[in-house]
Design an enzyme around this catalytic site. Structure first.
Site, mmCIF file in Angstrom:
data_model
loop_
_atom_site.group_PDB
_atom_site.id
_atom_site.type_symbol
_atom_site.label_atom_id
_atom_site.label_comp_id
_atom_site.label_asym_id
_atom_site.label_seq_id
_atom_site.Cartn_x
_atom_site.Cartn_y
_atom_site.Cartn_z
ATOM 1 N N GLU A 111 -5.521 -1.046 19.796
ATOM 2 C CA GLU A 111 -5.792 0.396 19.675
ATOM 3 C C GLU A 111 -4.514 1.200 19.939
ATOM 4 O O GLU A 111 -3.648 0.790 20.707
ATOM 5 C CB GLU A 111 -6.886 0.819 20.662
ATOM 6 C CG GLU A 111 -8.262 0.314 20.254
ATOM 7 C CD GLU A 111 -9.372 0.811 21.171
ATOM 8 O OE1 GLU A 111 -9.076 1.517 22.160
ATOM 9 O OE2 GLU A 111 -10.536 0.466 20.894
ATOM 10 N N LYS A 142 2.285 -2.559 -19.049
ATOM 11 C CA LYS A 142 1.747 -3.374 -17.952
ATOM 12 C C LYS A 142 0.232 -3.197 -17.905
ATOM 13 O O LYS A 142 -0.258 -2.074 -17.930
ATOM 14 C CB LYS A 142 2.371 -2.932 -16.628
ATOM 15 C CG LYS A 142 2.011 -3.809 -15.445
ATOM 16 C CD LYS A 142 2.815 -3.462 -14.192
ATOM 17 C CE LYS A 142 2.100 -2.468 -13.327
ATOM 18 N NZ LYS A 142 2.801 -2.183 -12.056
ATOM 19 N N GLN A 149 -6.118 4.015 -4.876
ATOM 20 C CA GLN A 149 -7.569 3.928 -5.137
ATOM 21 C C GLN A 149 -8.102 5.361 -5.179
ATOM 22 O O GLN A 149 -8.760 5.834 -4.244
ATOM 23 C CB GLN A 149 -8.249 3.079 -4.042
ATOM 24 C CG GLN A 149 -9.738 2.818 -4.287
ATOM 25 C CD GLN A 149 -10.019 1.694 -5.285
ATOM 26 O OE1 GLN A 149 -9.110 0.982 -5.701
ATOM 27 N NE2 GLN A 149 -11.270 1.535 -5.683
HETATM 28 C C1 R5P Z 1 1.693 0.652 -9.745
HETATM 29 O O1 R5P Z 1 1.275 1.128 -10.794
HETATM 30 C C2 R5P Z 1 2.919 1.170 -9.063
HETATM 31 O O2 R5P Z 1 3.525 2.218 -9.764
HETATM 32 C C3 R5P Z 1 3.918 0.056 -8.849
HETATM 33 O O3 R5P Z 1 4.387 -0.388 -10.109
HETATM 34 C C4 R5P Z 1 3.315 -1.084 -8.105
HETATM 35 O O4 R5P Z 1 2.652 -0.639 -6.966
HETATM 36 C C5 R5P Z 1 4.376 -2.087 -7.726
HETATM 37 O O5 R5P Z 1 3.765 -3.157 -7.088
HETATM 38 P P1 R5P Z 1 4.464 -4.559 -6.992
HETATM 39 O O6 R5P Z 1 5.838 -4.340 -6.428
HETATM 40 O O7 R5P Z 1 3.569 -5.342 -6.063
HETATM 41 O O8 R5P Z 1 4.491 -5.139 -8.357
#
Ligand code: R5P
Length: 294
Positions: A36, A189, A94
């Site tokens: 805590e 992506k 989120q």
């Molecule tokens: C997601 O859309 C964010 O813009 C970053 O591309 C993402 O959080 C990067 O995460 P990681 O380094 O784990 O690939």
């Protein structure tokens, strides 16, 4: 206005107080053996506008509780207004439900911050502007992308290609492009919502022989940058840099990116790390001074 640097942003908070020429109030904090958090304000905030500077990188939940406790302590001790400067705002990814049965995390966080006594919030490059619509008090989202791009200009990389790792981050690459003066583009992506895995691809990108700087809001595991670097190498990039506002750099993220051929990773002190070459302090100090003078 008095600045309260929270335990997660001690250095940044102190810099902001110095640059804005505002009094700083220390926080005494500790963690009990069971995990805590305990905080205590070590100065007077009676009738003051208190500004808490506290980022919410890992451990996010602890950082958020500390922020809430400081806000609540400030109100209990007579602060007339509490502003939270939260450079990295956790849970902003989120900001909607993707699968049935999920919650909207940022909605819950915003309600908790309101209950704790926060009256308004300043953040930097929140992952999605949409997240801010859940906040029941005024918010401001500043961008640090031009500061990152200026770092590269100072290093002599004018005209470098500004690359977004996905279409959603294209606005970031465009902000950088304005400072760098070269071209900009993006990769593709897609994320599998069940496994969390991402698939990266490219269409129509001519970067052969170019210096490419990948700009993103967050680097977490580094997986996005590692995947992008592989594509860029295959396309014949001469040199690859990675830059972000919030260098979360979980585990061996930094090593993985360097091993993938990234020459340097440049972040801000939104999240203190050894890549935090660019400070947000002057930009935030200016914003607070403007707020103070109404
Ligand atoms: C997601 O859309 C964010 O813009 C970053 O591309 C993402 O959080 C990067 O995460 P990681 O380094 O784990 O690939």
């Amino acid at each position: 206005m008095k600045i309260i640097p929270g335990p997660a942003s001690l250095e940044l908070g102190e810099k902001i107080a110095r640059l804005a020429n505002m009094e700083k109030i220390d926080v005494s904090h500790r963690t009990f053996p069971d995990g805590e958090s305990y905080i205590r304000l070590m100065g007077n905030v009676q009738d003051e506008h208190a500004v808490i500077v506290q980022t919410t990188c890992a451990p996010q939940d602890t950082r958020l509780m500390q922020l809430g406790f400081i806000a609540s302590a400030a109100k209990r001790n007579g602060a007339q207004k509490v502003t939270a400067v939260v450079p990295y705002l956790a849970y902003a990814r989120q900001d909607k439900t993707f699968l049935q049965g999920e919650n909207v995390s940022i909605e819950t966080i915003s309600a908790m911050l309101k209950t704790a006594g926060i009256d308004d919030l300043i953040t930097i490059n929140i992952h999605s502007e949409n997240a801010l619509r859940f906040f029941p008090f005024p918010t401001k989202n500043l961008s640090a992308i031009s500061l990152l791009a200026e770092y590269f200009v100072e290093k002599g990389f004018q005209k470098a290609f500004a690359l977004a790792p996905d279409k959603g981050a294209m606005y970031i690459a465009e902000q950088a492009q304005k400072i760098l003066g070269g071209d900009a583009g993006h990769l593709e992506k897609r994320r599998d919502r069940y496994t969390g895995q991402t698939i990266q691809s490219v269409s129509n990108l001519d970067i052969k022989g170019e210096v490419v700087i990948i700009f993103d809001d967050i680097i977490s595991t580094g997986g996005t940058i590692v995947g992008a670097a592989k594509i860029l190498r295959d396309l014949g990039a001469a040199k690859i840099f990675a830059s972000c506002v919030h260098p979360l750099l979980i585990g061996d993220a930094e090593k993985r990116m360097l091993d993938a051929g990234v020459a340097e990773i440049v972040g801000t002190d939104s999240v203190p790390s050894n890549t935090s070459q660019v400070t947000l302090a002057p930009m935030i100090a200016r914003e607070l001074q403007a707020l103070e003078s109404g």
